[in-house]
Each structure stands twice: as C-alpha cells, then as structure tokens.
Design an enzyme around this catalytic site. Structure first.
Site, mmCIF file in Angstrom:
data_model
loop_
_atom_site.group_PDB
_atom_site.id
_atom_site.type_symbol
_atom_site.label_atom_id
_atom_site.label_comp_id
_atom_site.label_asym_id
_atom_site.label_seq_id
_atom_site.Cartn_x
_atom_site.Cartn_y
_atom_site.Cartn_z
ATOM 1 N N HIS B 227 0.799 -1.225 0.000
ATOM 2 C CA HIS B 227 0.000 0.000 0.000
ATOM 3 C C HIS B 227 0.833 1.277 0.000
ATOM 4 O O HIS B 227 0.286 2.360 -0.117
ATOM 5 C CB HIS B 227 -0.994 0.002 1.155
ATOM 6 C CG HIS B 227 -0.336 0.061 2.496
ATOM 7 N ND1 HIS B 227 0.309 -1.013 3.045
ATOM 8 C CD2 HIS B 227 -0.210 1.067 3.370
ATOM 9 C CE1 HIS B 227 0.801 -0.655 4.212
ATOM 10 N NE2 HIS B 227 0.514 0.602 4.441
ATOM 11 N N HIS B 302 -6.787 2.527 -0.578
ATOM 12 C CA HIS B 302 -6.197 1.582 0.377
ATOM 13 C C HIS B 302 -7.059 1.400 1.617
ATOM 14 O O HIS B 302 -7.179 0.310 2.150
ATOM 15 C CB HIS B 302 -4.806 2.040 0.784
ATOM 16 C CG HIS B 302 -4.337 1.466 2.082
ATOM 17 N ND1 HIS B 302 -4.250 0.103 2.293
ATOM 18 C CD2 HIS B 302 -3.962 2.046 3.240
ATOM 19 C CE1 HIS B 302 -3.824 -0.109 3.524
ATOM 20 N NE2 HIS B 302 -3.655 1.043 4.130
#
Lengths: 100, 379
Positions: B227, B302
């Site tokens: 991420h 995310h």
C-alpha cells in the site's frame, strides 16, 4: 475546503473531479471522490498536493488521488502518480515512511 | 486470510483468539521480539528475499507466497543500499506489529456482493477471516528518512524545480534514483517477511485455541498487497506500451482479470483488493478491473483515510474508554497502549463504506465482500 481550492476542482461525474492543468502543472489532477467525501476534506491541503505532484518531470496520465485522500509528506496519502522510466523521477515522498 | 470456520463455530472463542494473538504477536511503539534477534547476515537475507526468507525459516509455506504481490519478493532489492541505522532499527522488530494504524483483526463476512469473485477467493457469508495490516517498521521509516535527505541534494543536482521541497526526487534512471529504488525494495521485502511471520503466528494462535491443525481450520492466505510502494510496471500510455514507475502511496494495486501478475486461481475475476476500515465499522474485499488499468495504472484506494489528526482524536477520547465502547458494539480489542486506541477510534476515520462506494461506482475496483470486525489487536 478553502474556497480557492474548491473552485479549482471541477466535477467530471458523480465520483470524479478534475483540477485542470494550470501554472507549472504538466498534467491534470484527477481525484476519485464524491461530494459527501469532499466535504470531509475540510481545510486539508491535500488537493494542493495533487497539483504539486502534477508539476514533477516525466509524469504521465494524471496526478491522481483516491477517495481516502488526506495530507501526507509531499505527496497526498491516497495518491497515485506514474512517471516514465526514462524521462521521469522517483521520490521517497511518493511512497511514504511506512514502506510496502 | 480466510478460514473454513463460520462465526457460529467460533462464538465466544473470539476473546480467547484475540488474547492469544496479543501474546503471540508483539505490538506497540518500538515493539520487538526477545526471542528473535537477527544478525546482520540474516537481515541481509530478509532484505533480499522477503517472504521467501520467512518460508525457508519455517514460517508458513511456499504456497503462501503465490498469493502475495510479487510473490513476496522484489527482485531488484539491494540490501547494501540500506543504512546501518536502518539495519539497527530492523534487527529486533521483524515479526512485530508496531503501532499507529497497524492491527490484526478477526472478522466475519457480513455480505457478499459478487458471488463469482467470492467463490474464487474462497469467501462465504458468516465466514471467519483474519486481516493483517503492518509494514516495514522502523527499518522502512529509516530508509525513507535517509533517502529524503539524499534526494533534497539530488533535486538540486539535476535542476528539478520543486513546488514543495517535500517532493524531492531524482530521475528514475540516475544513480540516486536507482539507489533509493533498490533500498525501498529491500524495505518492502522486510515488510513481506514481517507479515509472513505474522501469518504463521495467526495460524499457531488458532491451533492453540481450537486444538487442531491450521490445515484443518483452512487458514490460507487470500492475498497480501502493498500500500506504500513504487513499482516498475508496463502500462499503455496514449496507445503505446510504456515502462513506468508507478507510485502508490496509501493506495493499492488493482490489476484486472487476465493479468499475468494475478494468481492463476483468481485470474478470471481479477486481483483481490483488501480495504481495511476503522476498528468499529467494516472492511471490504474488492477485485481489480480493466477500467483501473486504463484510468489509474491499475490502482485503487487503500483504506478509510483519517478525518481527524491523531492529536485531535486523543483530545476527544480523553476520559472515555474506547475499548469499552467497542466492546459494547461486540468488538473485543486488546491494545498495547490506551493512547493508540484513542488515536485510532472509529470516528477518527472516514466511513470506509463511502470510500469503497466511490471506487466501485467509478469502476476502478469492484465490491466482492464486506467484513465486520469481531475483535482486533492494536499497537
């Protein structure tokens, strides 16, 4: 959100907004967000960061941000930016401190 | 991770699972393992081999790495470009959760939106799942810090005009750019190894609670995705295949069906995308789409994203017990510090449901399942 910033964001459709290329920006900024979440951004400077990223050498497509956008070091958190491997750059701020 | 257990089979054992996870996985600021202190040589191997190092040491199986982005190993990592200070910080933090927004959460699938994709990912309604969120700990932080300083100089050297000094950077192909890229990849490998070890301890924890093998509990990795990362990828730009350095900061990859990077079993439906929410509300599983490939270089969101600074959240939770409040909504949480719980209270985040609605409606990933929390450990 600050009035000045709000004006620079133009609605493309319900879920996408654009900051059209101006000044030193090489590409547009595109933010995946809706009106509701945009209100949550408040005084957050992260849209300005989307503009700043658009000024970097070799950026392709658009300087983008996802609906979870918020302020981060240099680049916004929730940001996506792609640079040509030959003419573009790499930046630690575009990845952040918590690598991976 | 998925299991074969339904929420009825787990029932009140959730508390036991969380209590044991809290013992088995060190968490909190600067958390470290007393039982696992790595020498310099070992750490170099971790940085070069990532999750594959962990598997060689007996943490999990080779099969796990098939379900990790890049198979848990970025090949261009160069451990030599990681500073001594970073090594120092990393030597006893491998296999720890850390603090901040990191967690291990036990949840239950509340809703399935896409039957075909859910089946491919092995997900079903009322299934018990485990989500792990952590990264490269102090080592990765140090790598970032070290290279920001170097990039400040590099930006000047290469005459790059910066609207903000924090955007400091170097041409991707320059020595400075390549050094950072290889050090970042090494830190990414540390993060892959870190989560792989935690995956192993999650399995051990369930084995202790249910007194049976993890294999029988079906605890397998659905997917492990980065991420905060820069990747060298090929994408189509203005009709031409181009080699790009894609920066995803607090964003995840969302590759489409048919992409060779997607594990074979998932290739028909697209790459799994895991979107953790806050402790009290929900998390989501989505899958990658063709539209993401066209519009966002195969990327999506995310998580929920903060709406409140850590400081403000702390002030607002003064005199409150976030732990008790969560327990009243049937979420059992253990945390290394009360402060973290305050900073991480649900209201400090945007509603993740609204966030995933946007990426789903915009078509850059597709909703597959909703997970609601049963319990969690926090740093």
């Amino acid at each position: 959100m600050e009035e000045g910033l709000k004006i620079s964001l133009k609605k493309i459709d319900e879920n996408r907004y654009v900051v059209e290329k101006h000044g030193a920006m090489r590409v547009d900024g595109v933010v995946y967000i809706n009106e509701d979440l945009l209100r949550d951004l408040g005084k957050d400077e992260s849209i300005r960061q989307v503009e700043n990223v658009a000024c970097l050498p070799g950026i392709v497509g658009a300087s983008m941000a996802m609906p979870d956008i918020h302020w981060g070091y240099g680049f916004p958190i929730g940001g996506v930016a792609a640079f040509g491997a030959e003419e573009g750059i790499i930046s630690p701020g575009g990845v952040g401190y918590d690598i991976n | 991770m998925r299991s074969v257990l339904s929420v009825r089979e787990v029932g009140v054992k959730v508390r036991d699972i969380i209590d044991r996870l809290f013992i088995n996985i060190p968490s909190g600021v600067g958390s470290r393992r007393k039982d696992l202190k790595l020498g310099r040589r070992d750490l170099e191997k971790v940085l070069a081999k990532g999750a594959q190092w962990a598997v060689e040491q007996g943490y999990g199986t080779e099969n796990d790495t098939r379900f990790i982005e890049d198979n848990g190993r970025m090949s261009f990592a160069d451990p030599e470009n990681v500073s001594e200070k970073a090594y120092e910080r990393g030597k006893d933090q491998l296999g720890t959760l850390g603090s901040g927004n990191h967690f291990v959460e036990v949840g239950r699938i509340e809703e399935i939106y896409d039957e075909e994709a859910a089946e491919a990912f092995g997900l079903f309604r009322d299934q018990v799942t485990v989500m792990v969120h952590t990264g490269s700990r102090g080592l990765g932080y140090q790598v970032c810090d070290d290279y920001i300083r170097q990039m400040m100089k590099a930006s000047e050297k290469y005459g790059i005009a910066l609207p903000d000094r924090q955007l400091c950077c170097a041409p991707f192909g320059s020595p400075e750019g390549q050094r950072y890229f290889s050090a970042m990849a090494a830190a990414a490998n540390y993060a892959f190894a870190n989560r792989q070890m935690i995956t192993h301890w999650v399995r051990e924890t369930f084995e202790q609670v249910f007194r049976t093998g993890a294999g029988r509990l079906g605890l397998s990795l659905v997917y492990d995705v980065c991420h905060n990362i820069a990747k060298l990828e090929r994408h189509v730009v203005k009709g031409r295949q181009s080699q790009l350095c894609v920066h995803r900061k607090g964003a995840t990859r969302s590759f489409a069906p048919g992409n060779a990077e997607v594990p074979e079993g998932y290739r028909k439906v697209g790459q799994p995308v895991l979107i953790p929410g806050d402790m009290g509300r929900a998390s989501y599983v989505l899958c990658g789409t063709g539209r993401a490939m066209k519009e966002t270089f195969g990327s999506t969101c995310h998580g929920a994203g903060r709406v409140m600074s850590r400081g403000e959240a702390l002030r607002r939770t003064k005199g409150r017990s976030v732990q008790k409040e969560l327990e009243e909504s049937n979420v059992y949480v253990r945390a290394a510090s009360r402060g973290t719980l305050g900073e991480e209270m649900p209201e400090a985040y945007k509603d993740v449901s609204k966030v995933v609605q946007v990426v789903h409606a915009a078509g850059i990933s597709r909703l597959v399942a909703k997970i609601v929390p049963l319990g969690a450990i926090k740093g």
